[in-house]
Design an enzyme around this catalytic site. Structure first.
Site, PDB file in Angstrom:
ATOM      1  N   HIS A 158      34.215 -67.818 -22.038  1.00 52.65           N
ATOM      2  CA  HIS A 158      33.486 -67.351 -20.820  1.00 52.65           C
ATOM      3  C   HIS A 158      33.082 -68.461 -19.837  1.00 52.65           C
ATOM      4  CE1 HIS A 158      31.311 -63.593 -23.138  1.00 52.65           C
ATOM      5  NE2 HIS A 158      32.643 -63.871 -23.160  1.00 52.65           N
ATOM      6  N   GLU A 264      31.236 -71.027 -23.748  1.00 52.73           N
ATOM      7  CA  GLU A 264      30.943 -71.182 -22.118  1.00 52.73           C
ATOM      8  C   GLU A 264      31.374 -72.608 -21.812  1.00 52.73           C
ATOM      9  OE1 GLU A 264      29.414 -68.722 -20.601  1.00 52.73           O
ATOM     10  OE2 GLU A 264      28.650 -67.404 -22.026  1.00 52.73           O
TER      11      GLU A 264
END
Length: 382
Positions: A158, A264
C-alpha cells in the site's frame, strides 16, 4: 465495466531473456500486456492465470516479476529454485484506473466500482458486522483463491505511510480460549473473551522479526510521514494504529495460518513518477522483498500419510498451543513457518489429537518430516 484479474505465478528459474519495464505507471491494459509478454518469454518458469473479475499494488510488484525472471543473482536463483511465488499486481483494478498520479491523501481509487473498501470486506472471525453488507466481487474472488491455494507467507503493498502493519487489525483478547468441535466435517472456533484488549497473535515473534528485518533493509527511504501514533520502529500491530473489522490479513492468517502483513511503503498514496521516484521506491524495496520471500523456507514442512502412504483428509497441524492450526493439503502436504527453537508438533484428525512429536528448528534450513499415522489410530475417530 468488468476487467479480469491476472496473476503471474513464478515456479522456477530459467535462462536469462532480455526484457525491460520502464519506471512509469501502467494502466490495466499496459499491465496486462506486460504480464502476458513476460509470461510468454518465460514459459518454462512462469505462467499467467486468472483469479476472477472485478466490478468495473503497485508498480514495485511488476518490477519484482521482471527481476525474479531475469536476474542471475545467487539469492534470486536460490529463491526461484525453492519456491512457488504468486504475484497479483492489483487487487482493485477498477479503483486503480480512477486514481490520480500525485494524489497523496485522498480516497480516490481506494474503493471498488461498487464503492466498497476491500480491506474492510472480509468475513470477521468474531462475526461482527462489516461496513458494507455486500461482499464485493473482488473479495469473493480472493476468498476462493485463498481456499484453493495454500499460501505460507503473504505481503500486500500500500501507499500512504511508511510502516509495516501486522495482525491483528482488530482487538481480540489477551487470554484466548478455543473450543474445537466438529460439525458437517468443518472445524469451528469459539472465542471466549475477557475484557483485556490485545492485538498480539500467537505468531508475534515471527511477525516482529520479519517486519523489523524488512524495515531495516529499507531505511534508505527514511520517510517522515505525518503518521500520528506510528512508532519510530515503523512496525505496528494494526489495531494499535487504528482498529478495523474485515481486513484481508486477519482473514488469511486466522483461516489459513498464512503469515500475512501489509507493507505501507510511501507517505504519498500515489507518488509522482517523475524525478526517478518509482525507480527509487523499487530499489529501496527490492532486496527486502527478496529476503522476505526467502523467509517462507523457515520452520517445518512435510507430509502426513496413513500406513498405506495415502493422504489423510481433515487433518491439521498445531505447533505447541499456537493458533491458528494449519490445514494439511489434499496431497498430505503441510508448511509451518517457525523461528529457531524447540516445539511440540501435533497432528489433529477430525479435531482429535492423533500424533505428537518434539521438533527442533535451526536457523539454516527447514525441518522436513514424513509423518505416518497408524490406521488403528485413525479408525478410532473416522
Amino acid at each position: 465495466m468488468h476487467v479480469r484479474w491476472l496473476i503471474i505465478m513464478i515456479v522456477s528459474c530459467s535462462p536469462i531473456v532480455h526484457t525491460t519495464l520502464d519506471f512509469n505507471y501502467h494502466n490495466y491494459t499496459q499491465m496486462t500486456n506486460f504480464l502476458q509478454t513476460i509470461a510468454d518469454e518465460y514459459k518454462a518458469s512462469s505462467y499467467l492465470y486468472e483469479v476472477g473479475k472485478s466490478e468495473q499494488g503497485r508498480e514495485v510488484l511488476l518490477h519484482l516479476v521482471e527481476y525474479l525472471l531475469t536476474s542471475n543473482d545467487v539469492q534470486v536463483q536460490r529463491l526461484m529454485n525453492l519456491s512457488r511465488i504468486h504475484i497479483m499486481p492489483s487487487m482493485n483494478p477498477d479503483g486503480y484506473e480512477i486514481s490520480k498520479e500525485g494524489d497523496c491523501g485522498s480516497a480516490d481509487g481506494r474503493y471498488t466500482a461498487n464503492n466498497i473498501d476491500l480491506n474492510r470486506n472480509f468475513p470477521d472471525y468474531l462475526s461482527q458486522p462489516l461496513i458494507s453488507s455486500i461482499t464485493a466481487t473482488e473479495t469473493k474472488a480472493v476468498i476462493d483463491w485463498l481456499k484453493n491455494i495454500t499460501f505460507v507467507l503473504s505481503a500486500n503493498y500500500h501507499g500512504g505511510a511508511f510502516v509495516i502493519n501486522v495482525p491483528y487489525d482488530r482487538y481480540c483478547n489477551n487470554k484466548l480460549e478455543f473450543l474445537l468441535f466438529l460439525f458437517y466435517l468443518k472445524i469451528f472456533w469459539y472465542i471466549f473473551s475477557d475484557n483485556h484488549n490485545s492485538a498480539i497473535t500467537d505468531d508475534d515473534d515471527i511477525y516482529m522479526l520479519f517486519a523489523n528485518a524488512y524495515v531495516n533493509m529499507t531505511n534508505a527511504t527514511n520517510e517522515n510521514c505525518d503518521s500520528g501514533v506510528l512508532p519510530s520502529t515503523h512496525v505496528i500491530r494494526g489495531a494499535d494504529w487504528f482498529e478495523i473489522v474485515g481486513s484481508m490479513q486477519d482473514y488469511g492468517y486466522l483461516n489459513y495460518g498464512t503469515i500475512e502483513m501489509t507493507m505501507e511503503i510511501s507517505c504519498c498514496k500515489y507518488p509522482l513518477s517523475t524525478l526517478n521516484s518509482l525507480d527509487d521506491y523499487y530499489n529501496y524495496n527490492r532486496d527486502a522483498m527478496i529476503e522476505l520471500l526467502l523467509q517462507a523456507q523457515r520452520g517445518v514442512k512435510g507430509f502426513v500419510f496413513d500406513e498405506n502412504n495415502n493422504p489423510i483428509p481433515f487433518t491439521q497441524i498445531m505447533i505447541n498451543n499456537r493458533r491458528p492450526v494449519i490445514n494439511v493439503t489434499a496431497l498430505g502436504e503441510f508448511w509451518r513457518i517457525l523461528l529457531p527453537g524447540d516445539y511440540i508438533l501435533k497432528v489433529f484428525f477430525y479435531g482429535y489429537e492423533v500424533y505428537r512429536q518434539q521438533i527442533t528448528i535451526n536457523n539454516t534450513s527447514p525441518l522436513n518430516l514424513i509423518i505416518i499415522i497408524s490406521n488403528t489410530t485413525l479408525n478410532q475417530y473416522a
